[in-house]
Design a protein around this motif. Structure first.
Motif, mmCIF file in Angstrom:
data_model
loop_
_atom_site.group_PDB
_atom_site.id
_atom_site.type_symbol
_atom_site.label_atom_id
_atom_site.label_comp_id
_atom_site.label_asym_id
_atom_site.label_seq_id
_atom_site.Cartn_x
_atom_site.Cartn_y
_atom_site.Cartn_z
ATOM 1 N N GLN B 250 -13.630 -49.962 -16.450
ATOM 2 C CA GLN B 250 -14.089 -51.288 -16.006
ATOM 3 C C GLN B 250 -14.596 -51.247 -14.566
ATOM 4 O O GLN B 250 -15.555 -51.926 -14.205
ATOM 5 N N PHE B 251 -13.955 -50.420 -13.766
ATOM 6 C CA PHE B 251 -14.393 -50.268 -12.380
ATOM 7 C C PHE B 251 -15.830 -49.724 -12.327
ATOM 8 O O PHE B 251 -16.692 -50.268 -11.634
ATOM 9 N N LEU B 394 -12.163 -40.763 1.057
ATOM 10 C CA LEU B 394 -12.557 -41.858 0.178
ATOM 11 C C LEU B 394 -12.283 -41.484 -1.281
ATOM 12 O O LEU B 394 -11.750 -42.288 -2.059
ATOM 13 N N ASN B 397 -8.737 -41.855 -2.011
ATOM 14 C CA ASN B 397 -8.297 -43.258 -2.034
ATOM 15 C C ASN B 397 -8.679 -43.955 -3.332
ATOM 16 O O ASN B 397 -7.971 -44.862 -3.778
ATOM 17 N N ILE B 398 -9.788 -43.554 -3.914
ATOM 18 C CA ILE B 398 -10.163 -44.111 -5.208
ATOM 19 C C ILE B 398 -9.363 -43.413 -6.319
ATOM 20 O O ILE B 398 -8.844 -44.052 -7.227
ATOM 21 N N LEU B 401 -5.858 -44.692 -6.882
ATOM 22 C CA LEU B 401 -5.822 -46.060 -7.406
ATOM 23 C C LEU B 401 -5.780 -46.063 -8.931
ATOM 24 O O LEU B 401 -5.454 -47.083 -9.546
ATOM 25 N N PHE B 402 -6.100 -44.939 -9.548
ATOM 26 C CA PHE B 402 -6.111 -44.899 -11.006
ATOM 27 C C PHE B 402 -4.972 -44.062 -11.578
ATOM 28 O O PHE B 402 -4.992 -43.669 -12.738
ATOM 29 N N TYR B 403 -3.952 -43.839 -10.773
ATOM 30 C CA TYR B 403 -2.695 -43.288 -11.276
ATOM 31 C C TYR B 403 -2.120 -44.249 -12.309
ATOM 32 O O TYR B 403 -2.214 -45.474 -12.129
ATOM 33 N N SER B 406 1.527 -47.836 -10.929
ATOM 34 C CA SER B 406 0.868 -48.587 -9.860
ATOM 35 C C SER B 406 1.596 -48.455 -8.526
ATOM 36 O O SER B 406 0.988 -48.587 -7.473
ATOM 37 N N SER B 407 2.881 -48.154 -8.532
ATOM 38 C CA SER B 407 3.591 -48.072 -7.249
ATOM 39 C C SER B 407 3.150 -46.835 -6.445
ATOM 40 O O SER B 407 3.475 -46.702 -5.272
ATOM 41 N N GLN B 408 2.415 -45.932 -7.090
ATOM 42 C CA GLN B 408 1.961 -44.707 -6.412
ATOM 43 C C GLN B 408 0.545 -44.848 -5.864
ATOM 44 O O GLN B 408 -0.044 -43.855 -5.424
ATOM 45 N N ARG B 409 -0.018 -46.052 -5.957
ATOM 46 C CA ARG B 409 -1.461 -46.171 -5.730
ATOM 47 C C ARG B 409 -1.902 -46.371 -4.281
ATOM 48 O O ARG B 409 -3.071 -46.641 -4.017
ATOM 49 N N LYS B 410 -0.986 -46.313 -3.357
ATOM 50 C CA LYS B 410 -1.345 -46.484 -1.957
ATOM 51 C C LYS B 410 -2.410 -45.456 -1.564
ATOM 52 O O LYS B 410 -2.416 -44.327 -2.065
ATOM 53 N N SER B 411 -3.295 -45.825 -0.656
ATOM 54 C CA SER B 411 -4.292 -44.841 -0.253
ATOM 55 C C SER B 411 -3.763 -44.008 0.906
ATOM 56 O O SER B 411 -2.629 -44.183 1.347
#
Lengths: 423, 423
Positions: B250-251, B394, B397-398, B401-403, B406-411
């Protein structure tokens, strides 16, 4: 001919809306009733729970004769911009005689007094607001204290204006003054739940509470008219809803991780260091809730933050937005009508000062025809017409991508979906 | 001192990789073995199945002494750009003496002959390729026919070069010529499954087949070393993988629905009307598979299309990319090392012509120190150094975000994750 106009989001249409509509009709006794409705994105800075066509249908089945779409660039603005768009649309349509809005205070003379003062002294008042904002207050609070100082009155009087419907009401009146419109306005005391009430609470529950109930799979049957219930059920069955802001979580975080401050420089509303706050927050946050909370400060409301997300995503450029708030909407898009509404539209086609778009595929042809008709007194700008309309299309193309059912995610719904005709 | 260099993706590290590494060591008998490895995005135009740190660990536990990251702007390029990045990194490191690459033909003199001709006659050859491309052929096919014409040989001889390892091999040799490098090169005949083989097939299964097996929750235990198996298991348990291209569906569609042709004008690789194809496809497609298939034409490979997705998302500007392909990589980022590798790094620090980054937080300090040391013969450009490195950050960081968790998604994983030290 009496034409009643209401400004709505119907997200979704519920018992409170029906009650308001009936009361408004009783009050005005109109020949026609039309609604200006937010499209796929609402003023809280969220996608609507179901698309604008489904919501237009709810309206048509419950007493509205024609549903017009409030252009997205207005539906995603604060009360001031929202009113400029919705009142502007009704004013330029040339036929609306009365608008009725809900109000917590229902004190029309007080609302009117405030509106006039604000409108006539906008510069001095802006200065006062800025002074309050510098203290770190949110815009609504800054306005409240500025108002108290300006009116030299007590805080209790001013406090009456804290509620969202009253705030909107003042903006509607200001917009009527701005357009020098002859539209008459009336208020109806709001019944039932508060606008922001999170939980279901009796027959008149708030739209927020109803959406929350849908999110947690509770039945909402007793809080909405049967037609709403059936339409929602059908939309959900087809996988075209419910659409929640959370569905866009990774997309939104990605967008702001990719953006630079330079990218946000020309976007409307990213003042006061908000550009940096958004980008920094996207990087330290792991979900949407955190993202918004990390941006939040006393002086920014949650709604403003959510709206700004979409300002950036849809590229709401500063200059076009300011131009839009000066000139008002540049077209009226018809989402649907009843048989009676069709009659209204035939009158509107002769009176409207801006092009009426019933079929977006014919947008350029409509423009050509309009320009040929040079005897009519048109009031719109071509490049702004194109720009505003493009944003509605774009908003739909992103909205549909977040339908639960992926087979429904094709873009261009605005060009494929026939106009809604009911009753 | 003999230093063996290999160019890898290890997505994930499997038995075939281990076999190749052992054979390469047997052939060269090096004092040190280093790998240049794709980071979080691979040459097929996909996110790696687990992040670069986990994959670096696999390498260190299986015979590599130091793992360097191939900058993302090279790992997401075709064979030519990929080779300019990886060979350039080894060349500028100043210590690599031998590289070994897999080859389907294993005919080194033929590969060498072709490479030299291509390198020395690049202009004439480019012209021939363009002529073939105009017929609507894909780049690999156009090159094949151009080569046949140029060498005035039969198609069967040229057909030997159809395999991906040979194509890469030729580009490695060309890059060595380009840098006028003294690095010696060797080939090893590839064993086991083909690079693109979709299904598991015996002990030496392809990385593609292994990723497919992970996707369909099949066991991959017998196709990878135990250390790989345990690392994957641990990463999956923590929700940091598996990451598949589909997670970004979707992204990616949103991104291209929001883009205009103007936005893609300055992005590397969007020639031949590809800008329009991407945007149109995003609008008519409901999922990623459709999106890519709707862009596909005989003359565009799937890998190229996937890589271009990320060129646009990460904003790989044309001018910086061309500059990068001219100058080569501007830093070496160390992802991890063994005890032995540490010794290698102490030598490299004295020899490297580009800054060595072990701690990204110190990137600016490293630059300052480097610039102070004016006696050393440096070979890099500061603005390109910053630009290439920003793209790695970058990309991470992207990626994160797709792990799945969701708690692991920090950049900022590049700034938080300590360098991997094993053995």
């Amino acid at each position: 001919m009496k034409v009643l106009g209401v400004v709505v989001e119907y997200n979704p249409f519920h018992n409170g809306h029906l009650h308001h509509l009936k009361s408004a009709k009783k009050l005005v006794n109109p020949d026609f009733t039309i609604a200006v409705m937010s499209g796929n994105f609402c003023q809280r800075g969220e996608p609507a729970i179901v698309n604008k066509f489904a919501r237009a249908k709810m309206a048509l089945l419950n007493g509205i004769d024609v549903v017009f779409e409030l252009p997205t660039i207005y539906s995603l603005q604060d009360a001031g911009g929202f009113a400029i768009g919705s009142v502007g649309l009704m004013h330029k349509l040339g036929l609306v005689t009365d608008i009725v809005f809900g109000s917590e205070s229902a004190d029309i003379s007080f609302l009117e007094k405030i509106s006039k003062i604000l409108y006539e002294n906008s510069k001095e008042f802006d200065y006062l607001i800025k002074r309050e904002l510098k203290k770190g207050l949110s815009y609504p609070n800054a306005r409240k204290f500025a108002l108290q100082k300006f009116l030299k009155t007590d805080l209790d009087t001013i406090k009456k204006l804290e509620n969202s419907n009253d705030i909107l009401g003042i903006e509607y009146i200001k917009a009527i003054l701005k357009y020098n419109s002859s539209i008459k306005y009336h208020v109806i005391k709001r019944v039932g739940a508060k606008y922001n009430e999170q939980n279901l609470s009796g027959k008149f529950s708030s739209a927020t509470a109803i959406r929350n109930a849908i999110k947690s799979a509770k039945s909402i049957k007793e809080y909405v008219p049967e037609s709403t219930y059936l339409i929602l059920k059908d939309e959900f069955k087809k996988g075209r809803g419910p659409v929640f802001l959370e569905n866009l979580e990774q997309f939104i975080l990605s967008e702001f991780r990719l953006k630079t401050r330079e990218n946000l420089e020309n976007i409307y509303g990213f003042s006061e260091g908000l550009d940096k706050r958004f980008i920094d927050s996207a990087n330290i946050s792991t979900n949407l809730k955190e993202f918004i909370e990390n941006i939040k400060a006393k002086r920014f409301t949650f709604s403003r933050i959510r709206r700004l997300i979409f300002h950036a995503i849809f590229n709401f450029e500063k200059n076009y937005m300011e131009f839009s708030n000066k000139l008002g909407p540049q077209y009226v898009r018809v989402l649907g009508f009843t048989k009676k509404g069709q009659e209204f539209l035939s009158y509107a086609k002769k009176k409207s000062k801006i092009p009426i778009i019933t079929n977006p595929s014919l947008k350029n042809k409509i423009l050509k025809d309009v320009l040929k008709n040079s005897e009519r007194k048109w009031d719109f700008n071509i490049s702004l017409y194109n720009w505003q309309f493009e944003k509605d299309i774009l908003a739909s193309n992103i909205y549909t991508l977040f339908y639960p059912n992926s087979s429904q995610r094709k873009s261009g719904i605005d060009f494929r979906k026939p106009i809604i005709i009911e009753g």
